[in-house]
Design an enzyme around this catalytic site. Structure first.
Site, PDB file in Angstrom:
ATOM      1  N   CYS A  85      38.251  42.888  45.200  1.00  0.00           N
ATOM      2  CA  CYS A  85      39.783  42.749  44.978  1.00  0.00           C
ATOM      3  C   CYS A  85      40.262  42.747  44.247  1.00  0.00           C
ATOM      4  O   CYS A  85      39.421  42.122  42.716  1.00  0.00           O
ATOM      5  CB  CYS A  85      39.482  41.967  45.656  1.00  0.00           C
ATOM      6  SG  CYS A  85      39.813  41.159  47.788  1.00  0.00           S
ATOM      7  N   ASP A  86      41.746  42.599  43.235  1.00  0.00           N
ATOM      8  CA  ASP A  86      41.887  42.327  42.351  1.00  0.00           C
ATOM      9  C   ASP A  86      43.770  42.510  41.609  1.00  0.00           C
ATOM     10  O   ASP A  86      43.824  42.917  43.303  1.00  0.00           O
ATOM     11  CB  ASP A  86      42.082  43.280  41.493  1.00  0.00           C
ATOM     12  CG  ASP A  86      42.252  42.630  39.982  1.00  0.00           C
ATOM     13  OD1 ASP A  86      41.330  42.598  39.176  1.00  0.00           O
ATOM     14  OD2 ASP A  86      43.774  43.363  39.242  1.00  0.00           O
TER      15      ASP A  86
END
EC number: 3.6.1.9
Length: 196
Positions: free
Chosen positions: A71-72
């Site tokens: 995730c980012d």
């Protein structure tokens, strides 16, 4: 089969643990700045999804039989994509620019299983409060927002300064649990398969 989180984020780990999952933690070390620079003309959602996939890719070889999640998050404010501020001074500058405004927190997700990818980005609208200079300074000096996309969190001290959100609250914390559920379904898996 396990769920591997390619992240060192305590907030993402907390979301999974509260959702009944004991993730395998495999922090990803990528050159985010170089990757962002290479994506200068990409749409913001593509940028965060690409960063998420790059993180997940660092764990696949070590966990070939497991579900790997990267995730980012970045904040889209006034057309600019902003990551972590890292310093007190930058946090203060950003908060003075974003107070009283709406912005979108974009959280890219890349989930890998069995040689296949599911990638998506969740956008949640954040309404920043009209925060005083003294509170901005105190919040920045607390250290809490320095390593957070958009220089804020919904939890802890940041809860004072976010007037509202429109969208998925878990994505703002760092990992959309509803999106992760949909990704698992695409692989023929259930969320409950991973409950401890």
């Amino acid at each position: 089969m396990r769920l591997v989180l390619a992240s060192q984020s305590p907030s993402r780990r907390m979301l999974l643990e509260q959702g009944g999952v004991e993730p395998v933690l495999r922090p990803a070390h990528i050159d985010e700045e170089a990757l962002i620079a290479s994506l200068i003309d990409a749409p913001p959602a593509t940028t965060v999804a690409t960063l998420a996939r790059a993180k997940a890719e660092t764990a696949i070889a070590e966990f070939p039989d497991d579900v790997v999640v990267g995730c980012d998050s970045m904040l889209l404010l006034d057309g600019a994509l902003l990551g972590k501020p890292h310093t007190v001074e930058e946090t203060v500058r950003r908060w003075k620019a974003q107070r009283g405004k709406d912005a979108q927190l974009l959280t890219g997700h890349a989930v890998w299983f069995g040689g296949e990818w599911v990638e998506d980005t969740v956008a949640t609208t954040i309404r920043f409060g009209e925060v005083s200079d003294a509170d901005i300074e105190a919040y920045a000096r607390s250290g809490q927002p320095l390593e957070c996309a958009g220089a804020f969190t919904l939890e802890a001290l940041g809860s004072w300064f976010i007037d509202s959100i429109a969208g998925d609250p878990t994505s703002v914390i760092g990992l959309s649990m509803p999106l992760l559920r949909r990704c698992l379904y695409r692989f023929g898996l259930d969320a409950s398969d991973f409950w401890a």
